[in-house]
Design a protein around this motif. Structure first.
Motif, mmCIF file in Angstrom:
data_model
loop_
_atom_site.group_PDB
_atom_site.id
_atom_site.type_symbol
_atom_site.label_atom_id
_atom_site.label_comp_id
_atom_site.label_asym_id
_atom_site.label_seq_id
_atom_site.Cartn_x
_atom_site.Cartn_y
_atom_site.Cartn_z
ATOM 1 N N THR A 1 0.641 3.719 -3.230
ATOM 2 C CA THR A 1 0.171 5.195 -2.978
ATOM 3 C C THR A 1 1.191 6.155 -3.443
ATOM 4 O O THR A 1 1.043 7.212 -4.134
ATOM 5 C CB THR A 1 -0.171 5.178 -1.514
ATOM 6 O OG1 THR A 1 -0.992 4.349 -1.047
ATOM 7 C CG2 THR A 1 -0.733 6.581 -1.182
ATOM 8 N N GLN B 1 -3.808 -2.816 -6.739
ATOM 9 C CA GLN B 1 -3.866 -1.726 -6.009
ATOM 10 C C GLN B 1 -3.530 -0.280 -7.002
ATOM 11 O O GLN B 1 -4.190 0.550 -6.854
ATOM 12 C CB GLN B 1 -2.789 -1.800 -4.964
ATOM 13 C CG GLN B 1 -3.374 -2.421 -3.506
ATOM 14 C CD GLN B 1 -2.155 -2.538 -2.781
ATOM 15 O OE1 GLN B 1 -1.143 -1.779 -2.819
ATOM 16 N NE2 GLN B 1 -2.414 -3.241 -1.720
ATOM 17 N N HIS C 1 0.998 -1.135 0.165
ATOM 18 C CA HIS C 1 -0.014 -0.015 0.066
ATOM 19 C C HIS C 1 0.720 1.236 0.121
ATOM 20 O O HIS C 1 0.566 2.216 -0.715
ATOM 21 C CB HIS C 1 -0.880 0.181 1.273
ATOM 22 C CG HIS C 1 -2.297 -0.468 1.064
ATOM 23 N ND1 HIS C 1 -3.022 -0.359 0.094
ATOM 24 C CD2 HIS C 1 -2.929 -1.725 1.560
ATOM 25 C CE1 HIS C 1 -4.224 -0.977 0.087
ATOM 26 N NE2 HIS C 1 -4.104 -2.065 0.753
#
Ligand SMILES: [Zn+2]
Length: 301
Positions: free
Chosen positions: A170, A210, A166
């Motif tokens: 990101t 993701q 993550h």
């Protein structure tokens, strides 16, 4: 019944096999529709009533349905919320990302991100736990207790991996406008017995999943480069293609123009350039505009 209908649909479309019954104790979950109330620290579910939660909950959203699930002997509640996308200021127009085993992600800018390798870290601890469990009477109280311990460790490993992924995805999708990644054949790679553990520990599939939703969330664009594009064998400086490049060779050296750089960085630069080319074509520009777009960025509109 809704799940059963979905299961039969994918069975008749031949995407999945014949539906199997759920088994108690494995992937326990159920979905509730309608009358669910959510407060900052509690939820009200039908029949049971108010249940306190460990974490603070986002209020102001009235979910149509929620799913309650049990993972490693803990209960979780989840529901969908709608969020506005927000375009973040980008520091870099184009970036290529090369995924690998020694380093999880190498960017064409030279930045390197290492994977958590959490499974590798806890492998021996897990093996020890499973070893101690081997003679316990199946279904006994002690058996159950150690099963929970093992499940918790499995979850801890997965959580560490997810957290690392993550943070990297990101960062990439917030700071780069166009991101080029390779279309990896993950299930094909997992078939390689020697590397399967290391590849599974990296979570390539999750990485891409993701990136796919985060690029939408932060207003960037993900370009998937064809699986057969030879990103690691091509020289990123002159475009000369090598016939072979063994995995042990960590430095890319071009005989044609003398260009020398790290193998993964070279692949990432190639993916970046390929992303530029594909973007240029998608914009309806000529391939002659490639170098201009690469230097100045995607023109408005
Ligand atoms: Zn070259």
């Amino acid at each position: 019944l809704r799940h059963l209908s979905d299961a039969f649909k994918s069975f008749f479309h031949k995407t999945k096999g014949f539906p199997k019954f759920k088994k108690k104790g494995r992937h326990d979950s159920f979905t509730l529709d309608g009358a669910i109330k959510i407060d900052t620290r509690k939820v009200r579910v039908p029949v049971i009533g108010w249940i306190k939660t460990y974490e603070y909950l986002p209020t102001g959203y009235q979910p149509k349905s929620v799913t309650i699930s049990k993972q490693a002997h803990k209960w979780f509640i989840s529901w969908k919320i709608e969020v506005e996308t927000s375009t973040t200021p980008k520091t870099q127009e184009f970036v290529g990302v090369d995924l690998g085993i020694s380093h999880l992600a190498t960017l064409s800018t030279g930045e390197i991100f290492d994977g958590a390798k959490s499974y590798q870290k806890y492998e021996s601890k897990l093996a020890r736990m499973q070893y101690l469990n081997r003679h316990k009477q199946f279904g006994s109280s002690n058996y159950r207790k150690s099963q929970i311990k093992i499940a918790r460790l499995h979850q801890k490993i997965a959580n560490i991996r997810k957290d690392t992924l993550h943070k990297i995805t990101t960062y990439i999708s917030k700071n780069h406008a166009v991101i080029g990644i390779e279309d990896l054949n993950v299930s094909g790679m997992l078939a390689n017995g020697k590397l399967a553990k290391a590849i599974a520990d990296m979570g390539f599939y999750e990485f891409r999943r993701q990136l796919e939703y985060k690029t939408q969330l932060y207003g960037s664009k993900l370009v998937i480069v064809d699986r057969f594009y030879p990103s690691s064998k091509t020289c990123s400086s002159c475009g000369e293609q090598k016939s072979s490049l063994p995995l042990s060779q960590r430095v890319f050296k071009c005989e044609h123009c003398g260009w020398e750089c790290d193998r993964d960085v070279n692949a990432a630069i190639n993916l970046c350039q390929q992303a530029v080319r594909l973007t240029v074509l998608a914009c309806g520009l000529d391939s002659a505009d490639t170098s201009r777009v690469f230097a100045e960025g995607v023109p408005e509109g």
